[in-house]
Motif scaffolding. Structure first.
Motif, PDB file in Angstrom:
ATOM      1  N   LEU A  27       0.832  -1.209   0.000  1.00 45.56           N
ATOM      2  CA  LEU A  27       0.000   0.000   0.000  1.00 45.56           C
ATOM      3  C   LEU A  27       0.868   1.262   0.000  1.00 45.56           C
ATOM      4  CD1 LEU A  27      -2.760  -1.205   2.485  1.00 45.56           C
ATOM      5  CD2 LEU A  27      -3.140  -0.546   0.099  1.00 45.56           C
ATOM      6  N   LYS A  31       0.908   4.255  -2.698  1.00 44.42           N
ATOM      7  CA  LYS A  31       0.754   5.649  -2.271  1.00 44.42           C
ATOM      8  C   LYS A  31       1.888   6.516  -2.838  1.00 44.42           C
ATOM      9  CE  LYS A  31       0.303   8.324   1.977  1.00 44.42           C
ATOM     10  NZ  LYS A  31       0.356   8.251   3.450  1.00 44.42           N
ATOM     11  N   ILE A  34       1.303   7.226  -6.511  1.00 47.09           N
ATOM     12  CA  ILE A  34       0.300   8.278  -6.717  1.00 47.09           C
ATOM     13  C   ILE A  34       0.877   9.656  -6.386  1.00 47.09           C
ATOM     14  CG2 ILE A  34      -1.929   9.159  -5.928  1.00 47.09           C
ATOM     15  CD1 ILE A  34      -2.831   6.257  -5.673  1.00 47.09           C
ATOM     16  N   ILE A  38       1.024  12.825  -8.913  1.00 42.60           N
ATOM     17  CA  ILE A  38       0.554  14.185  -8.611  1.00 42.60           C
ATOM     18  C   ILE A  38       1.647  15.201  -8.958  1.00 42.60           C
ATOM     19  CG2 ILE A  38      -0.127  15.769  -6.745  1.00 42.60           C
ATOM     20  CD1 ILE A  38      -1.549  13.331  -5.418  1.00 42.60           C
ATOM     21  N   VAL A  41       1.784  15.677 -12.706  1.00 43.36           N
ATOM     22  CA  VAL A  41       0.709  16.505 -13.271  1.00 43.36           C
ATOM     23  C   VAL A  41       1.019  17.983 -13.018  1.00 43.36           C
ATOM     24  CG1 VAL A  41      -1.762  17.012 -13.329  1.00 43.36           C
ATOM     25  CG2 VAL A  41      -0.998  14.657 -12.994  1.00 43.36           C
ATOM     26  N   MET A  55      -2.725  27.135  -8.500  1.00 41.92           N
ATOM     27  CA  MET A  55      -3.461  25.873  -8.659  1.00 41.92           C
ATOM     28  C   MET A  55      -3.680  25.192  -7.303  1.00 41.92           C
ATOM     29  SD  MET A  55      -1.857  24.143 -12.116  1.00 41.92           S
ATOM     30  CE  MET A  55      -2.758  22.589 -11.883  1.00 41.92           C
ATOM     31  N   ILE A  59      -7.227  24.272  -5.546  1.00 41.77           N
ATOM     32  CA  ILE A  59      -7.594  22.914  -5.101  1.00 41.77           C
ATOM     33  C   ILE A  59      -8.039  22.932  -3.642  1.00 41.77           C
ATOM     34  CG2 ILE A  59      -6.608  20.623  -4.585  1.00 41.77           C
ATOM     35  CD1 ILE A  59      -4.937  21.052  -7.230  1.00 41.77           C
TER      36      ILE A  59
ATOM     37  N   PHE C  20      -6.431  19.873 -15.633  1.00 39.42           N
ATOM     38  CA  PHE C  20      -5.297  19.623 -14.716  1.00 39.42           C
ATOM     39  C   PHE C  20      -5.788  19.514 -13.269  1.00 39.42           C
ATOM     40  CE2 PHE C  20      -2.224  21.409 -17.996  1.00 39.42           C
ATOM     41  CZ  PHE C  20      -1.484  20.243 -18.104  1.00 39.42           C
ATOM     42  N   ILE C  21      -6.613  20.473 -12.872  1.00 39.13           N
ATOM     43  CA  ILE C  21      -7.141  20.495 -11.501  1.00 39.13           C
ATOM     44  C   ILE C  21      -7.889  19.196 -11.185  1.00 39.13           C
ATOM     45  CG2 ILE C  21      -8.800  21.641  -9.957  1.00 39.13           C
ATOM     46  CD1 ILE C  21      -6.540  23.502 -10.364  1.00 39.13           C
ATOM     47  N   GLU C  22      -8.723  18.782 -12.118  1.00 36.18           N
ATOM     48  CA  GLU C  22      -9.536  17.583 -11.865  1.00 36.18           C
ATOM     49  C   GLU C  22      -8.692  16.312 -11.826  1.00 36.18           C
ATOM     50  OE1 GLU C  22     -12.834  17.839 -14.608  1.00 36.18           O
ATOM     51  OE2 GLU C  22     -13.804  19.429 -13.438  1.00 36.18           O
ATOM     52  N   ARG C  23      -7.639  16.275 -12.653  1.00 34.94           N
ATOM     53  CA  ARG C  23      -6.747  15.103 -12.606  1.00 34.94           C
ATOM     54  C   ARG C  23      -6.078  15.012 -11.233  1.00 34.94           C
ATOM     55  NH1 ARG C  23      -2.621  15.622 -17.402  1.00 34.94           N
ATOM     56  NH2 ARG C  23      -1.497  13.949 -16.324  1.00 34.94           N
ATOM     57  N   ILE C  24      -5.627  16.161 -10.747  1.00 35.57           N
ATOM     58  CA  ILE C  24      -4.966  16.176  -9.434  1.00 35.57           C
ATOM     59  C   ILE C  24      -5.946  15.796  -8.331  1.00 35.57           C
ATOM     60  CG2 ILE C  24      -3.838  17.661  -7.721  1.00 35.57           C
ATOM     61  CD1 ILE C  24      -2.712  19.244 -10.224  1.00 35.57           C
ATOM     62  N   GLU C  25      -7.163  16.314  -8.418  1.00 33.31           N
ATOM     63  CA  GLU C  25      -8.159  15.976  -7.396  1.00 33.31           C
ATOM     64  C   GLU C  25      -8.465  14.481  -7.370  1.00 33.31           C
ATOM     65  OE1 GLU C  25     -10.573  20.198  -6.888  1.00 33.31           O
ATOM     66  OE2 GLU C  25     -11.292  18.713  -8.339  1.00 33.31           O
ATOM     67  N   LEU C  27      -6.410  12.084  -8.278  1.00 38.35           N
ATOM     68  CA  LEU C  27      -5.234  11.413  -7.705  1.00 38.35           C
ATOM     69  C   LEU C  27      -5.182  11.597  -6.187  1.00 38.35           C
ATOM     70  CD1 LEU C  27      -2.630  12.352 -10.466  1.00 38.35           C
ATOM     71  CD2 LEU C  27      -3.328  10.025  -9.857  1.00 38.35           C
ATOM     72  N   GLU C  28      -5.521  12.798  -5.727  1.00 36.47           N
ATOM     73  CA  GLU C  28      -5.524  13.036  -4.276  1.00 36.47           C
ATOM     74  C   GLU C  28      -6.568  12.178  -3.571  1.00 36.47           C
ATOM     75  OE1 GLU C  28      -5.811  17.212  -3.460  1.00 36.47           O
ATOM     76  OE2 GLU C  28      -3.655  17.508  -3.694  1.00 36.47           O
ATOM     77  N   GLU C  30      -7.554   9.188  -4.632  1.00 38.82           N
ATOM     78  CA  GLU C  30      -6.977   7.836  -4.595  1.00 38.82           C
ATOM     79  C   GLU C  30      -5.949   7.716  -3.468  1.00 38.82           C
ATOM     80  OE1 GLU C  30      -5.370   6.262  -8.329  1.00 38.82           O
ATOM     81  OE2 GLU C  30      -6.790   7.519  -9.418  1.00 38.82           O
ATOM     82  N   LYS C  31      -5.139   8.757  -3.327  1.00 40.58           N
ATOM     83  CA  LYS C  31      -4.103   8.756  -2.284  1.00 40.58           C
ATOM     84  C   LYS C  31      -4.743   8.674  -0.899  1.00 40.58           C
ATOM     85  CE  LYS C  31      -0.155  11.547  -0.806  1.00 40.58           C
ATOM     86  NZ  LYS C  31       0.502  12.848  -1.002  1.00 40.58           N
ATOM     87  N   ILE C  34      -5.933   5.163  -0.184  1.00 40.86           N
ATOM     88  CA  ILE C  34      -4.828   4.270   0.194  1.00 40.86           C
ATOM     89  C   ILE C  34      -4.347   4.564   1.613  1.00 40.86           C
ATOM     90  CG2 ILE C  34      -2.443   3.629  -0.354  1.00 40.86           C
ATOM     91  CD1 ILE C  34      -3.149   3.998  -3.286  1.00 40.86           C
ATOM     92  N   SER C  35      -4.273   5.843   1.985  1.00 35.89           N
ATOM     93  CA  SER C  35      -3.893   6.199   3.355  1.00 35.89           C
ATOM     94  C   SER C  35      -4.869   5.576   4.349  1.00 35.89           C
ATOM     95  CB  SER C  35      -3.893   7.714   3.537  1.00 35.89           C
ATOM     96  OG  SER C  35      -2.875   8.295   2.762  1.00 35.89           O
TER      97      SER C  35
END
Lengths: 86, 86, 86, 86
Positions: A27, A31, A34, A38, A41, A55, A59, C20-25, C27-28, C30-31, C34-35
């Motif tokens: 895991l 992590k 990912i 990030i 990106v 940015m 967010i 870009f913003i949505e891709r990062i969101e 990924l965050e 998903e992160k 996993i946490s």
């Protein structure tokens, strides 16, 4: 046959311990991947001329609803004005 | 004469706000100075041949009492042994 | 038709920024998942009687090779002994 | 008389090591005291009706000069507008 290991009156199920450790390590690896994604990106956005600092603020702000955001902004403006910063 | 500043129905005591802000800024400055001092002591120790990584572990361990330290060490040794790491 | 937005001589490609913003969101998110999974595995291990503090130390140590680990341990023992802690 | 302690071919000047450790511990104690002082000032400000979140933002902003702050604000507004957030 058991995989129990005993040391100074303590016993540990070695196989079970190893399984937990390895699950966590997998895991943590995911992590890490990912986190790297990030960063990539953000790097790609920067390469396309975007301001990554702004940015990051965007967010952070998108996690709040409009009303909350406006209330915070109003309070900040009040303080900035009180201190002669705007 | 008051130093109150009003914006959109909110009022703030500008002088009091400024005083709080400046007290915090002075404390943060002091904190920064001490952090720099700590870094310098580590650098000086390193320059005298000491292993700063081991020093950091020592400092962390000294915050615990002997019994707590020994108990943690015993548990760690048990796990290390169970996983064939020692 | 362009989605460019201009403000005070600056222009930004809104669609690209949003992507870009949505891709990062994503990924965050998903992160974060996993946490949470990692926390759950530790909780499960704890529920099975394992010492999660020792587990964390084990995970940290497994990232180093045997020689590195032994060297660090020897240095720490030397310091502990010098300070009368063992 | 020396205070050198030897273990597995390594030698450490115990007195010097102890002196470094204790200097760092004293500094860490001072740092902790100041951190507590900062928390107390924020608590006092909150008790007087101030918004500590806005205060933290103000403190962060005061570290930048006016031009830098305005440039960042303009960029943020541009992005907020591009994303329909204002």
């Amino acid at each position: 046959m058991s995989d129990e290991i005993t040391e100074s009156s303590q016993t540990v199920a070695a196989g079970q311990l190893r399984a937990f450790i390895e699950r966590i390590e997998r895991l943590e690896e995911e992590k890490k991947t990912i986190s790297d994604d990030i960063k990539e990106v953000f790097a790609e956005a920067k390469g396309n001329g975007f301001d990554t600092k702004a940015m990051r603020t965007i967010i952070r702000l998108r996690k709040k609803d409009q009303a909350e955001r406006e209330e915070e902004e109003a309070m900040l403006d009040l303080y900035l004005s009180a201190l002669g910063m705007i």
